[in-house]
Design a protein around this motif. Structure first.
Motif, PDB file in Angstrom:
ATOM      1  N   HIS A 260      22.688  57.671  60.987  1.00 40.46           N
ATOM      2  CA  HIS A 260      22.237  59.032  61.292  1.00 40.46           C
ATOM      3  C   HIS A 260      22.486  59.983  60.125  1.00 40.46           C
ATOM      4  N   ASN A 261      23.199  59.515  59.110  1.00 40.13           N
ATOM      5  CA  ASN A 261      23.447  60.374  57.948  1.00 40.13           C
ATOM      6  C   ASN A 261      23.777  59.498  56.748  1.00 40.13           C
ATOM      7  N   ILE A 262      23.339  59.928  55.575  1.00 39.63           N
ATOM      8  CA  ILE A 262      23.647  59.223  54.319  1.00 39.63           C
ATOM      9  C   ILE A 262      24.147  60.232  53.307  1.00 39.63           C
ATOM     10  N   GLU A 263      25.260  59.921  52.673  1.00 38.54           N
ATOM     11  CA  GLU A 263      25.781  60.733  51.581  1.00 38.54           C
ATOM     12  C   GLU A 263      25.805  59.872  50.319  1.00 38.54           C
ATOM     13  N   PHE A 264      25.636  60.506  49.181  1.00 40.28           N
ATOM     14  CA  PHE A 264      25.690  59.753  47.929  1.00 40.28           C
ATOM     15  C   PHE A 264      26.505  60.498  46.886  1.00 40.28           C
ATOM     16  N   GLU A 265      26.944  59.747  45.903  1.00 34.24           N
ATOM     17  CA  GLU A 265      27.786  60.281  44.829  1.00 34.24           C
ATOM     18  C   GLU A 265      27.294  59.700  43.509  1.00 34.24           C
ATOM     19  N   LEU A 266      27.007  60.530  42.546  1.00 31.97           N
ATOM     20  CA  LEU A 266      26.519  60.071  41.246  1.00 31.97           C
ATOM     21  C   LEU A 266      27.653  59.486  40.412  1.00 31.97           C
ATOM     22  N   CYS A 267      27.322  58.465  39.625  1.00 34.00           N
ATOM     23  CA  CYS A 267      28.275  57.852  38.693  1.00 34.00           C
ATOM     24  C   CYS A 267      27.647  57.826  37.299  1.00 34.00           C
ATOM     25  N   LYS A 268      28.465  57.736  36.280  1.00 38.76           N
ATOM     26  CA  LYS A 268      27.931  57.821  34.921  1.00 38.76           C
ATOM     27  C   LYS A 268      27.129  56.591  34.531  1.00 38.76           C
ATOM     28  N   ASP A 269      27.444  55.426  35.140  1.00 40.20           N
ATOM     29  CA  ASP A 269      26.712  54.206  34.823  1.00 40.20           C
ATOM     30  C   ASP A 269      26.919  53.193  35.955  1.00 40.20           C
ATOM     31  N   GLU A 270      26.258  52.031  35.828  1.00 33.88           N
ATOM     32  CA  GLU A 270      26.339  51.008  36.867  1.00 33.88           C
ATOM     33  C   GLU A 270      27.763  50.480  37.029  1.00 33.88           C
ATOM     34  N   LYS A 271      28.472  50.343  35.931  1.00 32.34           N
ATOM     35  CA  LYS A 271      29.847  49.828  35.994  1.00 32.34           C
ATOM     36  C   LYS A 271      30.731  50.751  36.820  1.00 32.34           C
TER      37      LYS A 271
ATOM     38  N   PHE B 280      14.593  62.079  51.059  1.00 31.78           N
ATOM     39  CA  PHE B 280      14.090  61.027  50.188  1.00 31.78           C
ATOM     40  C   PHE B 280      13.359  61.600  48.975  1.00 31.78           C
ATOM     41  N   GLY B 281      12.718  62.724  49.144  1.00 28.29           N
ATOM     42  CA  GLY B 281      12.004  63.333  48.027  1.00 28.29           C
ATOM     43  C   GLY B 281      12.917  63.863  46.949  1.00 28.29           C
ATOM     44  N   ASP B 282      14.142  64.223  47.324  1.00 26.52           N
ATOM     45  CA  ASP B 282      15.089  64.818  46.367  1.00 26.52           C
ATOM     46  C   ASP B 282      16.109  63.819  45.811  1.00 26.52           C
ATOM     47  N   LEU B 283      15.950  62.558  46.138  1.00 25.38           N
ATOM     48  CA  LEU B 283      16.938  61.575  45.681  1.00 25.38           C
ATOM     49  C   LEU B 283      16.933  61.429  44.165  1.00 25.38           C
ATOM     50  N   PRO B 284      18.102  61.360  43.542  1.00 24.18           N
ATOM     51  CA  PRO B 284      18.184  61.177  42.084  1.00 24.18           C
ATOM     52  C   PRO B 284      17.914  59.728  41.684  1.00 24.18           C
ATOM     53  N   THR B 285      17.571  59.539  40.442  1.00 23.57           N
ATOM     54  CA  THR B 285      17.319  58.186  39.919  1.00 23.57           C
ATOM     55  C   THR B 285      18.510  57.650  39.131  1.00 23.57           C
ATOM     56  N   GLU B 286      19.623  58.361  39.151  1.00 28.78           N
ATOM     57  CA  GLU B 286      20.822  57.941  38.429  1.00 28.78           C
ATOM     58  C   GLU B 286      21.611  56.895  39.224  1.00 28.78           C
ATOM     59  N   PRO B 287      22.561  56.220  38.561  1.00 32.59           N
ATOM     60  CA  PRO B 287      23.452  55.295  39.270  1.00 32.59           C
ATOM     61  C   PRO B 287      24.379  56.049  40.214  1.00 32.59           C
ATOM     62  N   GLY B 288      24.858  55.359  41.227  1.00 30.40           N
ATOM     63  CA  GLY B 288      25.795  55.996  42.138  1.00 30.40           C
ATOM     64  C   GLY B 288      26.154  55.106  43.303  1.00 30.40           C
ATOM     65  N   ILE B 289      26.944  55.667  44.208  1.00 32.55           N
ATOM     66  CA  ILE B 289      27.294  54.966  45.440  1.00 32.55           C
ATOM     67  C   ILE B 289      26.754  55.794  46.610  1.00 32.55           C
ATOM     68  N   TYR B 290      26.521  55.114  47.728  1.00 29.22           N
ATOM     69  CA  TYR B 290      26.043  55.818  48.925  1.00 29.22           C
ATOM     70  C   TYR B 290      26.840  55.356  50.134  1.00 29.22           C
TER      71      TYR B 290
ATOM     72  N   LEU C 247      31.919  55.677  59.463  1.00 26.89           N
ATOM     73  CA  LEU C 247      31.370  55.113  58.229  1.00 26.89           C
ATOM     74  C   LEU C 247      30.947  53.674  58.484  1.00 26.89           C
ATOM     75  N   LEU C 248      29.654  53.391  58.334  1.00 29.77           N
ATOM     76  CA  LEU C 248      29.108  52.072  58.637  1.00 29.77           C
ATOM     77  C   LEU C 248      29.016  51.173  57.412  1.00 29.77           C
ATOM     78  N   TYR C 249      28.655  51.760  56.272  1.00 24.28           N
ATOM     79  CA  TYR C 249      28.364  50.918  55.113  1.00 24.28           C
ATOM     80  C   TYR C 249      28.518  51.726  53.831  1.00 24.28           C
ATOM     81  N   ILE C 250      29.036  51.068  52.792  1.00 19.33           N
ATOM     82  CA  ILE C 250      29.116  51.643  51.450  1.00 19.33           C
ATOM     83  C   ILE C 250      28.385  50.717  50.498  1.00 19.33           C
ATOM     84  N   GLY C 251      27.501  51.278  49.693  1.00 20.07           N
ATOM     85  CA  GLY C 251      26.763  50.473  48.726  1.00 20.07           C
ATOM     86  C   GLY C 251      26.708  51.159  47.373  1.00 20.07           C
ATOM     87  N   LYS C 252      26.265  50.421  46.381  1.00 22.49           N
ATOM     88  CA  LYS C 252      26.114  50.981  45.034  1.00 22.49           C
ATOM     89  C   LYS C 252      24.678  50.770  44.583  1.00 22.49           C
TER      90      LYS C 252
END
Length: 289
Positions: A80-91, A25-35, A44-49
């Protein structure tokens, strides 16, 4: 016997930080993305943006019983695990979320999961009858006019059922709900219906119905409302049903037909019929452009 204080502590326990670690949680980015949220077995339980990944994932870390939804609490206790992927913008995040949900269909995602269930409305005005079809595939025969795809199971089914009742009341001079065919007063809208048209009635105009479904004009509502007012039906027992069905169809027009028309015009699509798998993406395009 369990101590009440211990019970409350257990109910409000959020396992995410213990499982993922404070550094996550301390290293989480503030950019848009999906998780992506995974269970103990890697499923895989859930995908969010998120417009801001840090802010969004912190809402899960802070979620407590009584403040978050039951679905969210149940999800958190399974993660038990969360992965995220950065995106260039909200769209881009929204579009990527759509694609991944359609591809993986996670257990906790419900919206946007099954675009193949979005409806098409078909109608055919031929001879002495008007035929309607409501299904999840485009009609291959060119004798039918096709509209859609329309998203929203409840609103589409209720609207078409209400429209069939309105048309039947109009063309068959019905003045009581008890005189309607049984199939038109059931909770489930008929998926295939033939409406006989008496020759003396001209309330059903092909062009107005087509304009309604394609979202280019709601003049149909004015025409049919004027018809019922002239027959003085609105103050009678059947008037409540008429007004409820009109309201449902106005909502369907605004939420589905008009929105589809905006998609076609803003994105300059070559056809007014929108493919099911494209609808959610197109909605994002017009909302954020």
């Amino acid at each position: 016997m369990r101590n009440p204080d211990q019970q409350r502590l257990f109910e409000n326990y959020n396992p995410l930080e213990d499982r993922l670690g404070a550094d996550f949680f301390g290293d989480l980015p503030t950019e848009p993305g999906i998780y992506k949220m995974f269970g103990r077995d890697g499923s895989l339980l859930y995908i969010g943006k998120a417009k801001n990944l840090r802010n969004r994932l912190f809402t899960y870390r802070r979620a407590k019983v009584g403040k978050a939804s039951r679905k969210t609490i149940r999800l958190i206790r399974m993660v038990h695990n969360i992965e995220f992927e950065l995106c260039k913008d909200e769209k881009e995040a929204l579009l990527q979320e759509n694609r991944l949900i359609r591809q993986h269909r996670p257990e906790f995602n419900h919206a946007k999961k099954s675009p193949e269930t979005y409806y098409f409305v078909h109608f055919q005005l031929k001879g002495d009858s008007l035929r309607f079809k409501l299904n999840m595939k485009q009609e291959s025969q060119n004798t039918w006019q096709t509209f859609g795809a329309f998203k929203g199971h409840l609103i589409v089914r209720k609207a078409l059922g209400g429209l069939l009742r309105l048309l039947y009341i109009a063309v068959h001079q019905v003045d009581s709900p008890h005189h309607l065919p049984p199939v038109l007063v059931k909770n489930l809208t008929p998926l295939n219906y033939r409406l006989p048209l008496p020759k003396k009635e001209n309330i059903v105009e092909r062009e107005l119905l087509a304009n309604l479904f394609e979202g280019s004009s709601d003049q149909f509502f004015d025409l049919i409302l004027d018809h019922f007012q002239k027959r003085e039906l609105l103050d009678r027992y059947i008037g409540k049903l008429i007004l409820e069905d009109l309201e449902t169809n106005r909502l369907f027009y605004e939420k589905c037909c008009l929105r589809n028309n905006q998609i076609v015009e803003q994105l300059q699509l070559g056809s007014s019929v929108i493919p099911q798998h494209k609808l959610d993406d197109y909605l994002i395009e017009i909302a954020l452009d």
